[in-house]
Design a protein around this motif. Sequence first.
Motif, PDB file in Angstrom:
ATOM      1  N   GLN A 162       1.246  -1.319   0.120  1.00  0.00           N
ATOM      2  CA  GLN A 162       0.184   0.063   0.205  1.00  0.00           C
ATOM      3  C   GLN A 162       0.221   1.514  -0.188  1.00  0.00           C
ATOM      4  OE1 GLN A 162      -0.672   2.542   2.154  1.00  0.00           O
ATOM      5  NE2 GLN A 162      -2.200   3.332   1.235  1.00  0.00           N
ATOM      6  N   ASP A 197       0.530   5.530   0.646  1.00  0.00           N
ATOM      7  CA  ASP A 197      -0.420   6.981   0.168  1.00  0.00           C
ATOM      8  C   ASP A 197       0.614   7.554   0.301  1.00  0.00           C
ATOM      9  OD1 ASP A 197      -2.084   6.346   2.392  1.00  0.00           O
ATOM     10  OD2 ASP A 197      -0.796   6.112   4.538  1.00  0.00           O
ATOM     11  N   GLU A 225       0.926  11.661  -2.036  1.00  0.00           N
ATOM     12  CA  GLU A 225       0.753  13.536  -1.335  1.00  0.00           C
ATOM     13  C   GLU A 225       1.361  14.194  -3.004  1.00  0.00           C
ATOM     14  OE1 GLU A 225       0.583  14.154   1.960  1.00  0.00           O
ATOM     15  OE2 GLU A 225       1.104  12.709   2.974  1.00  0.00           O
ATOM     16  N   SER A 232       3.203  15.901  -3.436  1.00  0.00           N
ATOM     17  CA  SER A 232       4.258  15.830  -4.286  1.00  0.00           C
ATOM     18  C   SER A 232       5.066  14.901  -5.098  1.00  0.00           C
ATOM     19  CB  SER A 232       5.689  16.003  -2.609  1.00  0.00           C
ATOM     20  OG  SER A 232       5.890  17.291  -2.061  1.00  0.00           O
ATOM     21  N   ILE A 233       3.634  13.828  -5.361  1.00  0.00           N
ATOM     22  CA  ILE A 233       4.051  12.989  -6.417  1.00  0.00           C
ATOM     23  C   ILE A 233       3.708  13.625  -7.712  1.00  0.00           C
ATOM     24  CG2 ILE A 233       3.478  10.652  -6.986  1.00  0.00           C
ATOM     25  CD1 ILE A 233       4.827  10.438  -4.881  1.00  0.00           C
ATOM     26  N   SER A 234       4.187  13.127  -8.525  1.00  0.00           N
ATOM     27  CA  SER A 234       4.610  13.581  -9.730  1.00  0.00           C
ATOM     28  C   SER A 234       3.090  13.336 -10.996  1.00  0.00           C
ATOM     29  CB  SER A 234       5.610  13.353 -10.861  1.00  0.00           C
ATOM     30  OG  SER A 234       7.009  13.370 -10.769  1.00  0.00           O
ATOM     31  N   TYR A 245       4.046   6.807 -11.366  1.00  0.00           N
ATOM     32  CA  TYR A 245       4.285   5.356 -11.544  1.00  0.00           C
ATOM     33  C   TYR A 245       4.739   5.815 -10.390  1.00  0.00           C
ATOM     34  CZ  TYR A 245       8.578   3.533 -13.691  1.00  0.00           C
ATOM     35  OH  TYR A 245       9.286   2.561 -14.209  1.00  0.00           O
ATOM     36  N   VAL A 253       6.047   1.404  -8.942  1.00  0.00           N
ATOM     37  CA  VAL A 253       7.087   0.276  -8.923  1.00  0.00           C
ATOM     38  C   VAL A 253       6.952  -0.318  -8.012  1.00  0.00           C
ATOM     39  CG1 VAL A 253       9.448  -0.814 -10.077  1.00  0.00           C
ATOM     40  CG2 VAL A 253       8.263   0.962 -11.233  1.00  0.00           C
ATOM     41  N   GLN A 311       9.320  15.740 -11.998  1.00  0.00           N
ATOM     42  CA  GLN A 311       9.778  14.753 -12.760  1.00  0.00           C
ATOM     43  C   GLN A 311      10.759  13.850 -11.896  1.00  0.00           C
ATOM     44  OE1 GLN A 311       7.248  12.138 -14.271  1.00  0.00           O
ATOM     45  NE2 GLN A 311       6.151  13.603 -14.851  1.00  0.00           N
ATOM     46  N   VAL A 312      10.830  13.893 -10.440  1.00  0.00           N
ATOM     47  CA  VAL A 312      12.300  12.998 -10.043  1.00  0.00           C
ATOM     48  C   VAL A 312      11.799  11.432 -10.325  1.00  0.00           C
ATOM     49  CG1 VAL A 312      14.272  13.730  -8.646  1.00  0.00           C
ATOM     50  CG2 VAL A 312      12.734  15.916  -9.772  1.00  0.00           C
ATOM     51  N   VAL A 321       5.973  13.265   0.768  1.00  0.00           N
ATOM     52  CA  VAL A 321       6.157  12.999  -0.469  1.00  0.00           C
ATOM     53  C   VAL A 321       5.349  11.595  -0.756  1.00  0.00           C
ATOM     54  CG1 VAL A 321       7.646  12.409  -2.275  1.00  0.00           C
ATOM     55  CG2 VAL A 321       8.538  13.946  -0.831  1.00  0.00           C
ATOM     56  N   ALA A 322       6.393  10.428   0.338  1.00  0.00           N
ATOM     57  CA  ALA A 322       4.752   9.651   0.222  1.00  0.00           C
ATOM     58  C   ALA A 322       4.915   8.385   1.447  1.00  0.00           C
ATOM     59  CB  ALA A 322       4.926   8.579  -1.327  1.00  0.00           C
ATOM     60  N   LYS A 323       4.539   7.557   1.279  1.00  0.00           N
ATOM     61  CA  LYS A 323       4.441   6.663   2.937  1.00  0.00           C
ATOM     62  C   LYS A 323       4.046   4.923   2.002  1.00  0.00           C
ATOM     63  CE  LYS A 323       2.570   4.981   6.814  1.00  0.00           C
ATOM     64  NZ  LYS A 323       0.849   5.254   7.547  1.00  0.00           N
ATOM     65  N   PHE A 324       5.181   3.771   2.171  1.00  0.00           N
ATOM     66  CA  PHE A 324       5.377   2.769   1.476  1.00  0.00           C
ATOM     67  C   PHE A 324       5.107   2.160   2.632  1.00  0.00           C
ATOM     68  CE2 PHE A 324       7.707   5.767  -1.181  1.00  0.00           C
ATOM     69  CZ  PHE A 324       7.457   4.827  -2.721  1.00  0.00           C
ATOM     70  N   SER A 325       3.928   0.860   2.048  1.00  0.00           N
ATOM     71  CA  SER A 325       3.429   0.265   3.973  1.00  0.00           C
ATOM     72  C   SER A 325       3.880  -1.394   2.540  1.00  0.00           C
ATOM     73  CB  SER A 325       2.227  -0.034   4.293  1.00  0.00           C
ATOM     74  OG  SER A 325       1.503   1.292   4.398  1.00  0.00           O
ATOM     75  N   SER A 381      11.022  -7.857  -0.950  1.00  0.00           N
ATOM     76  CA  SER A 381      12.318  -7.410  -0.718  1.00  0.00           C
ATOM     77  C   SER A 381      12.118  -6.227  -0.190  1.00  0.00           C
ATOM     78  CB  SER A 381      12.756  -7.328  -2.480  1.00  0.00           C
ATOM     79  OG  SER A 381      13.182  -6.361  -3.194  1.00  0.00           O
ATOM     80  N   SER A 408      12.189  -2.954  -1.737  1.00  0.00           N
ATOM     81  CA  SER A 408      12.615  -2.027  -2.790  1.00  0.00           C
ATOM     82  C   SER A 408      11.333  -1.251  -3.579  1.00  0.00           C
ATOM     83  CB  SER A 408      13.007  -2.640  -3.525  1.00  0.00           C
ATOM     84  OG  SER A 408      13.122  -2.775  -4.786  1.00  0.00           O
ATOM     85  N   ALA A 409      11.810  -0.065  -3.803  1.00  0.00           N
ATOM     86  CA  ALA A 409      10.403   0.567  -4.692  1.00  0.00           C
ATOM     87  C   ALA A 409      10.681   1.961  -5.235  1.00  0.00           C
ATOM     88  CB  ALA A 409       9.200   1.360  -3.547  1.00  0.00           C
ATOM     89  N   THR A 410       9.819   1.942  -6.712  1.00  0.00           N
ATOM     90  CA  THR A 410      10.089   3.298  -7.341  1.00  0.00           C
ATOM     91  C   THR A 410       9.428   4.132  -7.400  1.00  0.00           C
ATOM     92  OG1 THR A 410      12.082   2.172  -8.958  1.00  0.00           O
ATOM     93  CG2 THR A 410      11.071   4.021  -9.704  1.00  0.00           C
ATOM     94  N   THR A 411       9.150   5.340  -7.883  1.00  0.00           N
ATOM     95  CA  THR A 411       8.302   6.118  -8.367  1.00  0.00           C
ATOM     96  C   THR A 411       8.559   7.654  -9.363  1.00  0.00           C
ATOM     97  OG1 THR A 411       6.103   7.024  -7.999  1.00  0.00           O
ATOM     98  CG2 THR A 411       7.596   7.313  -5.899  1.00  0.00           C
ATOM     99  N   ARG A 412       7.738   8.679  -8.862  1.00  0.00           N
ATOM    100  CA  ARG A 412       8.031   9.893  -9.511  1.00  0.00           C
ATOM    101  C   ARG A 412       7.867  11.205  -8.757  1.00  0.00           C
ATOM    102  NH1 ARG A 412       8.532   7.481 -15.613  1.00  0.00           N
ATOM    103  NH2 ARG A 412       6.412   8.484 -15.279  1.00  0.00           N
ATOM    104  N   ILE A 413       8.836  11.916  -8.393  1.00  0.00           N
ATOM    105  CA  ILE A 413       8.387  13.119  -7.674  1.00  0.00           C
ATOM    106  C   ILE A 413       8.822  14.802  -7.338  1.00  0.00           C
ATOM    107  CG2 ILE A 413       8.687  11.621  -5.384  1.00  0.00           C
ATOM    108  CD1 ILE A 413      11.251  13.056  -4.778  1.00  0.00           C
TER     109      ILE A 413
END
Lengths: 108, 154
Positions: A62, A64, A66, A68-70, A74, A76, B69-70, B101-105, B112, B114-119
Amino acid sequence: MSSIKPRVKVPKEVSIDEVVEIKTLIRHPMHSGRMKDMDGQTIPRHIINSFSAKFNGKEVFQMDLEPSISTNPYIVFQFKAKESGKFDFEWIDDNGEIYSISKEMAVS
Amino acid sequence: MRLNKLRKISRRNAMLIIAGFTGTAILPSISFAQSNQALNRINEITNGLGAAESDIWLDLPEIAENGNQVKVSFEIETPMTDTDHIKTVYILADGNPSPNVAKFSFTPDMGSCSATTRIRLSKTQNVYLLAENNNGQFLMTNAQVKVTIGGCGG
């Protein structure tokens, strides 16, 4: 809005205990509530605030999101294959709109 | 004549070196002064416990031409078993309008961490990664990103 179709890349066949990469992309403006339109009016905040992935009904990941996400989020992540089954992906935005997609994965 | 020319070049080079050094020396102190909101947030999340600076793979570009897009990727070495895994990962930015910016659960099923996103990054700043394991211990790391054109529409 419901015409938004998310795109997800899940390998169709994997071997057991293999850690596979799952890529997701959804088209969404992600208005942060700080941007202005052509007339100088602030565009109200409208973002996808939650993403989740379920495997055979059990939530495995899961996130969340905010402001600040583009634009066009995207995401992964990785998943360890133990049994064949179905992924259910779900994105929820500020208006309560739900975008979802399902993908099958065979484990041998 | 030749000697004169040589000296000129070396003097100019020396000036450049000095300018370069002072530039790099000043930059961290500026970013430090503004780093409060992300560090405050880390304090809040950890209930004042703070987090141990740790060896986490956090991949961000050193220079981002477009702050809209970072790409950010991370990987934390962990067995990801029921008794030993990373539960939550926060991405925090100290120079954005909001540090969150983001919270991953994560769950052990993922195998594993690991994750990727664009901020979006509104200006040059530090990006922090804070991770909590299933025992409630916190780990963190950070990276500086130089942003040419800011995102966030601010």
